[in-house]
Design an enzyme around this catalytic site. Structure first.
Site, mmCIF file in Angstrom:
data_model
loop_
_atom_site.group_PDB
_atom_site.id
_atom_site.type_symbol
_atom_site.label_atom_id
_atom_site.label_comp_id
_atom_site.label_asym_id
_atom_site.label_seq_id
_atom_site.Cartn_x
_atom_site.Cartn_y
_atom_site.Cartn_z
ATOM 1 N N THR A 123 0.763 -1.223 -0.062
ATOM 2 C CA THR A 123 -0.048 -0.103 0.097
ATOM 3 C C THR A 123 0.820 1.363 -0.065
ATOM 4 O O THR A 123 1.747 1.536 0.906
ATOM 5 C CB THR A 123 -0.806 0.042 1.221
ATOM 6 O OG1 THR A 123 -1.554 -1.330 1.240
ATOM 7 C CG2 THR A 123 -1.732 1.256 1.570
ATOM 8 N N GLY A 261 -8.141 -1.099 14.996
ATOM 9 C CA GLY A 261 -6.770 -1.001 14.991
ATOM 10 C C GLY A 261 -6.293 -1.676 14.044
ATOM 11 O O GLY A 261 -6.912 -1.957 12.753
ATOM 12 N N CYS A 264 -3.534 -1.520 9.047
ATOM 13 C CA CYS A 264 -3.870 -0.936 7.840
ATOM 14 C C CYS A 264 -4.588 0.289 8.242
ATOM 15 O O CYS A 264 -4.325 1.435 7.896
ATOM 16 C CB CYS A 264 -4.839 -1.849 7.022
ATOM 17 S SG CYS A 264 -3.740 -3.501 6.793
ATOM 18 N N ARG A 332 -0.535 -4.774 16.445
ATOM 19 C CA ARG A 332 -0.225 -3.611 15.962
ATOM 20 C C ARG A 332 -1.719 -2.476 16.192
ATOM 21 O O ARG A 332 -2.589 -2.984 15.639
ATOM 22 C CB ARG A 332 0.153 -3.196 14.483
ATOM 23 C CG ARG A 332 1.724 -3.761 14.373
ATOM 24 C CD ARG A 332 2.106 -3.780 13.049
ATOM 25 N NE ARG A 332 1.551 -4.926 12.190
ATOM 26 C CZ ARG A 332 1.914 -5.151 11.118
ATOM 27 N NH1 ARG A 332 2.690 -4.340 10.194
ATOM 28 N NH2 ARG A 332 1.433 -6.393 10.261
HETATM 29 C C1 UGA Z 1 -8.126 -4.254 6.483
HETATM 30 C C2 UGA Z 1 -9.260 -4.344 5.329
HETATM 31 O O1 UGA Z 1 -10.509 -5.009 5.807
HETATM 32 C C3 UGA Z 1 -8.734 -5.195 4.221
HETATM 33 O O2 UGA Z 1 -9.598 -5.007 3.182
HETATM 34 C C4 UGA Z 1 -7.453 -4.393 3.638
HETATM 35 O O3 UGA Z 1 -6.795 -5.369 2.680
HETATM 36 C C5 UGA Z 1 -6.355 -4.589 4.857
HETATM 37 O O4 UGA Z 1 -7.175 -3.707 6.139
HETATM 38 C C6 UGA Z 1 -5.173 -3.860 4.593
HETATM 39 O O5 UGA Z 1 -5.066 -2.611 4.078
HETATM 40 O O6 UGA Z 1 -4.148 -4.674 4.197
HETATM 41 P P1 UGA Z 1 -7.602 -5.963 8.468
HETATM 42 O O7 UGA Z 1 -6.959 -4.543 9.030
HETATM 43 O O8 UGA Z 1 -6.829 -7.241 8.360
HETATM 44 O O9 UGA Z 1 -7.886 -5.267 6.831
HETATM 45 O O10 UGA Z 1 -8.784 -6.032 9.422
HETATM 46 P P2 UGA Z 1 -10.351 -5.742 9.436
HETATM 47 O O11 UGA Z 1 -11.203 -6.940 9.426
HETATM 48 O O12 UGA Z 1 -10.636 -4.861 8.310
HETATM 49 O O13 UGA Z 1 -10.338 -5.039 11.020
HETATM 50 C C7 UGA Z 1 -9.743 -3.842 11.224
HETATM 51 C C8 UGA Z 1 -10.155 -3.054 12.394
HETATM 52 O O14 UGA Z 1 -11.560 -2.646 12.464
HETATM 53 C C9 UGA Z 1 -10.230 -4.351 13.715
HETATM 54 O O15 UGA Z 1 -9.784 -3.622 14.912
HETATM 55 C C10 UGA Z 1 -11.647 -4.787 13.875
HETATM 56 O O16 UGA Z 1 -12.013 -4.958 15.177
HETATM 57 C C11 UGA Z 1 -12.238 -3.244 13.445
HETATM 58 N N1 UGA Z 1 -13.661 -3.422 13.013
HETATM 59 C C12 UGA Z 1 -14.193 -4.159 11.727
HETATM 60 C C13 UGA Z 1 -14.792 -2.992 13.803
HETATM 61 O O17 UGA Z 1 -14.490 -2.493 15.007
HETATM 62 N N2 UGA Z 1 -16.088 -3.028 13.457
HETATM 63 C C14 UGA Z 1 -16.435 -3.797 12.415
HETATM 64 O O18 UGA Z 1 -17.585 -3.633 12.120
HETATM 65 C C15 UGA Z 1 -15.185 -4.060 11.496
#
Ligand code: UGA
Length: 435
Positions: A123, A261, A264, A332
């Site tokens: 990214t 968190g 990303c 992270r």
């Molecule tokens: C995120 C994106 O979802 C991916 O599409 C992207 O490729 C990735 O970043 C990246 O840029 O590489 P990721 O960080 O692995 O993926 O995890 P997520 O499932 O998106 O969750 C991120 C954060 O949001 C977590 O802390 C999660 O608990 C929080 N979250 C997610 C919420 O608090 N509420 C939600 O409804 C969804």
């Protein structure tokens, strides 16, 4: 097709293994000799469900190998992916540190032979692909190559499925020839009718930031709605469900919680703000999402303190979950590690459990007490706080838990349990946005 992956971090390793599974011949290359040696021994440096089996299978089948030798890795490749890290710069100003990207571009350039596509997978800020092109050109003026931007949309914990069944593949290209090579790379996805968005380099680079920023925005929105729910006695779960059933809105990423968190969203939202700022544009919605996220974490500290009667000094808190989300060992920007330290500082005793994240957390927070399971964490605890919705915390034996605790305060920052169920079990229950 011969493909080389430079960088065997999270993205490089998942992408390399999945492309090998597609039938390509893939070399995952990294400068870090000990990492490559471990990979050769079958040791996977990260926890990602299914990755170890996928790597082992493709190594056995002879489609996946590991190398520290740039020349050997690049010479025969038709596509060379750059998947090295782009941490936030040490200045802490939101800029992504591109040192590793440009170093990889410089190092691979001398070994380009026949026409090769150099793919930016990491990214990176808008304009990086063109800069990579310049760096390669300078290092090897005769090379026949194109640079492509191919952002990844992998969620940790679900990365293999996300790779194999993506919502879309984004290709930022400057030439038809490069687009054709990339279609070959992703041919199996083409065959299952995955939408391909083929666009210019800058647009592809921006799509990645816009996607992550929008998802962050959704989370911050629902977290603010949760706060309104708490103030007026409404329930955010029912609210999110009803709002999300509107097809124009969609129900995903509307789970209220302690704030987002991971490696990303926090990094990419700030990087997008810097890109906009540098170009004299404001993105106030994303600025707000970032501010709301920080405020949400602070609000969780207060929620715990209030539940404990206004002071955490001398109290024992059972912390369930330390990683930023389940099915990963990634810490992270984990909300737990922002919310717990101020409580520790004010004299709370933290008894923590996490299925994957304890070893690394212990290096950063040696003063937490680390235990074997959720029940041990609750031994003599004044309150239990559920930070991460690991499956093993979803069906806890509530009576067993309560019998070990000093009091019966349950703070559920992921809304895993229902207020009624917890009341019936004799707990004083605090969710997020639940009246
Ligand atoms: C995120 C994106 O979802 C991916 O599409 C992207 O490729 C990735 O970043 C990246 O840029 O590489 P990721 O960080 O692995 O993926 O995890 P997520 O499932 O998106 O969750 C991120 C954060 O949001 C977590 O802390 C999660 O608990 C929080 N979250 C997610 C919420 O608090 N509420 C939600 O409804 C969804």
């Amino acid at each position: 097709m011969n493909i080389t992956m430079i960088g065997t971090g999270y993205v490089g390793l998942v992408t390399g293994a999945c492309l090998a599974e597609f039938g390509h011949s893939v070399i995952c290359m990294d400068k870090d000799e000990s990492k490559i040696e471990k990979l050769r021994q079958g040791e996977i440096p990260i926890y990602e469900p299914g990755l170890d089996a996928l790597v082992a299978k493709n190594v056995t089948d002879g489609r996946l190998s590991f190398s520290t030798d740039m020349g050997e890795s690049v010479r025969s490749a038709q596509a060379v992916f750059i998947a090295v890290g782009t941490p936030s710069s040490r200045r802490g100003d939101g800029y992504a540190d591109l040192t590793y990207i440009y170093a990889a571009a410089r190092d691979l350039a001398p070994y380009l032979r026949d026409y090769t596509v150099v793919v930016d997978k990491s990214t990176v800020p808008v304009g990086t692909a063109r800069q990579v092109e310049r760096v390669v050109r300078e290092a090897n003026p005769d090379a026949e190559f194109d640079v492509v931007s191919n952002p990844e949309f992998l969620r940790e914990g679900a990365a293999i499925n996300d790779f194999m069944r993506p919502d879309r593949v984004v290709l930022g290209v400057d030439s038809v020839r490069a687009a054709e090579v990339m279609k070959d790379v992703y041919n199996p996805l083409y065959l299952i009718s995955t939408p391909f968005v083929i666009t210019g380099l800058e647009t592809a680079e921006l799509i990645k930031y816009a996607s992550n920023a929008f998802l962050s925005l959704k989370i911050s929105f629902i977290n603010e709605m949760a706060n309104v729910c708490e103030a007026v006695g409404a329930d955010v779960i029912d609210l999110a469900k009803a709002v999300g059933l509107d097809g124009r809105i969609g129900g995903k990423f509307l789970h209220a919680g302690p704030g987002y968190g991971g490696s990303c969203f926090p990094k990419d939202t700030l990087a997008l703000l810097r890109i906009a700022q540098e170009n004299g544009v404001a993105v106030r919605s994303v600025e707000a999402a970032v501010e709301i996220n920080a405020a949400q974490k602070a609000r969780m500290v207060k929620k715990i303190r209030d539940a404990l009667g206004g002071s955490e000094a001398g109290k024992t808190i059972a912390a369930l979950g330390l990683t930023f989300k389940p099915e990963t060992d990634d810490l992270r920007d984990s909300p737990a590690l922002t919310i717990l330290p101020p409580l520790l500082e004010k004299g709370a005793r933290i008894q923590a459990h996490d299925p994957q994240g304890m070893k690394e957390t212990a290096k950063m927070f040696p003063d937490f007490i680390y235990v074997k399971n959720a029940y041990e964490a609750c031994e003599n605890a004044d309150a239990v706080v559920l930070f991460t919705e690991w499956n093993q915390y979803r069906a806890l034996d509530l009576q067993e838990l309560k019998s070990r605790m000093k009091s019966s305060i349950f703070i559920d920052l992921r809304n895993v349990y229902s207020p009624k169920q917890m009341k019936d079990a004799g707990f004083e229950y605090f969710g997020v946005g639940r009246g």
